[in-house]
Design a protein around this motif. Structure first.
Motif, short mmCIF file in Angstrom:
data_model
loop_
_atom_site.label_atom_id
_atom_site.label_comp_id
_atom_site.label_asym_id
_atom_site.label_seq_id
_atom_site.Cartn_x
_atom_site.Cartn_y
_atom_site.Cartn_z
N UNK A 43 0.83 -1.10 -0.02
CA UNK A 43 0.07 -0.03 0.05
C UNK A 43 1.18 1.26 -0.08
N UNK A 44 0.48 2.15 -0.75
CA UNK A 44 1.47 3.44 -1.06
C UNK A 44 0.93 4.23 0.27
N UNK A 45 1.79 5.41 0.60
CA UNK A 45 1.27 6.43 1.46
C UNK A 45 0.04 7.00 0.98
N UNK A 46 -1.05 6.90 2.04
CA UNK A 46 -2.45 7.38 1.69
C UNK A 46 -2.32 9.02 1.92
N UNK A 47 -3.28 9.75 1.39
CA UNK A 47 -3.51 11.00 1.79
C UNK A 47 -4.52 11.10 3.04
N UNK A 48 -5.53 10.22 2.49
CA UNK A 48 -6.50 9.67 3.37
C UNK A 48 -6.84 8.35 4.04
N UNK A 49 -6.63 8.12 5.25
CA UNK A 49 -6.91 6.79 5.65
C UNK A 49 -8.17 6.66 6.42
N UNK A 50 -8.98 5.59 5.90
CA UNK A 50 -10.32 5.29 6.39
C UNK A 50 -10.64 4.11 7.05
N UNK A 51 -11.13 3.70 8.25
CA UNK A 51 -11.16 2.62 8.78
C UNK A 51 -12.79 2.43 8.90
N UNK A 52 -13.60 1.55 8.28
CA UNK A 52 -14.91 1.35 8.51
C UNK A 52 -15.24 0.58 9.78
N UNK A 53 -16.39 0.30 10.05
CA UNK A 53 -17.13 -0.56 11.18
C UNK A 53 -17.40 -1.86 11.00
N UNK A 54 -17.99 -2.40 11.91
CA UNK A 54 -18.64 -3.75 11.72
C UNK A 54 -18.25 -4.71 12.74
N UNK A 55 -18.73 -5.81 13.16
CA UNK A 55 -18.40 -6.65 13.95
C UNK A 55 -16.96 -7.08 14.14
N UNK A 56 -16.24 -7.06 12.76
CA UNK A 56 -14.96 -7.44 12.99
C UNK A 56 -14.09 -6.73 13.67
N UNK A 57 -14.45 -5.25 13.99
CA UNK A 57 -13.61 -4.29 14.66
C UNK A 57 -13.26 -5.03 16.00
N UNK A 58 -14.02 -5.84 16.40
CA UNK A 58 -13.60 -6.05 17.82
C UNK A 58 -12.52 -6.86 17.80
N UNK A 59 -12.25 -7.94 16.96
CA UNK A 59 -10.94 -8.59 16.77
C UNK A 59 -9.72 -7.66 16.37
N UNK A 60 -10.07 -6.56 15.66
CA UNK A 60 -8.99 -5.68 15.00
C UNK A 60 -8.31 -4.89 16.23
N UNK A 61 -9.15 -4.63 17.36
CA UNK A 61 -8.72 -3.88 18.31
C UNK A 61 -7.38 -4.68 18.95
N UNK A 62 -7.26 -5.90 18.92
CA UNK A 62 -6.26 -6.56 19.35
C UNK A 62 -5.21 -7.14 18.23
N UNK A 63 -5.28 -6.99 17.17
CA UNK A 63 -4.54 -7.15 16.01
C UNK A 63 -3.44 -6.44 15.83
N UNK A 64 -1.94 -6.86 16.06
CA UNK A 64 -1.00 -5.90 16.15
C UNK A 64 -0.66 -5.48 14.47
N UNK A 65 -1.05 -6.58 13.75
CA UNK A 65 -0.49 -6.16 12.22
C UNK A 65 -1.40 -5.05 11.70
#
Length: 228
Positions: free
Chosen positions: A62-84
């Motif tokens: 992924x190139x450096x982005x001017x705008x970074x956007x993180x959508x939501x959903x039930x999957x964000x529960x696991x992402x809170x602890x995903x170091x990668x």
């Protein structure tokens, strides 16, 4: 020059697709925009519906982005602890002009330490989570705090996208995109927020979400402890 503007939207398993496709449609309407759907690998991820989403770019490419956007959903529960995921967001945020989210995507930004000491919006069912990360919750549909722009639940993604374009380019450009999309909402019912919904509808949704909210709070506390 808008031709050089790069937008990166995170996709992940159990994403709420409208959280992502709302701002995606807005960003893609900007002439010359370069838009990336980013995940760990370029392989289809299953949303929280029958729709699968194919990323266009892996984290490593992924190139450096001017705008970074993180959508939501039930999957964000696991992402809170995903170091990668969290490391990728931190690396992108260091060079991004705007760091944004829709719905519970703000919880992931918070878990990455990117909202600490700031004010942010999220889905109405998740506002209690933000203070765990040192974030002041906002009930605004779109909340701006410096170069952090966060949106409320799901359909607020379109508002978020238009707000970003207004800040990144200008209001006239955002208005032209709004007109192209014929974004002129007139919902059939006045039940789109906890403040407006009939009490019995609110209670029904709160009951349905109770177990998910309890699980999310536990994962958030663990993520906050690791962040500290």
């Amino acid at each position: 020059m808008t031709s050089s503007l790069k937008f990166g939207l995170l996709v992940f398993p159990r994403i709420t697709q409208l959280d992502m496709t709302g701002p995606l449609q807005v960003f893609s309407s900007l002439a010359g925009a370069e838009v990336h759907l980013v995940w760990k690998r370029v392989e289809a991820v299953q949303s929280d519906t029958v729709l699968s989403i194919m990323p266009t770019t892996a984290f490593a490419d992924c190139p450096q982005c001017d705008v970074l956007c993180v959508p939501g959903g039930y999957g964000t529960d696991e992402l809170m602890g995903d170091d990668e995921v969290l490391d990728f967001l931190r690396a992108q945020a260091a060079g991004a002009r705007f760091i944004t989210s829709v719905c519970t995507g703000s919880l992931v930004l918070a878990a990455a330490g990117l909202l600490t000491g700031r004010t942010a919006a999220t889905h109405w069912s998740a506002v209690e989570v933000l203070p765990i990360f040192g974030v002041t919750p906002s009930r605004e549909r779109v909340c701006m705090d410096g170069n952090r722009i966060t949106g409320g639940g799901i359909t607020a993604g379109i508002d978020l996208g238009l707000s970003v374009i207004s800040e990144l380019v200008d209001r006239r450009t955002a208005e032209a995109i709004q007109l192209r999309m014929e974004y002129d909402p007139a919902p059939p019912f006045n039940a789109g927020s906890p403040d407006k919904a009939p009490a019995e509808v609110l209670h029904l949704m709160e009951d349905r979400m109770k177990a998910a909210k309890e699980r999310r709070m536990g994962l958030a506390r663990a993520a906050a402890a690791r962040l500290r």
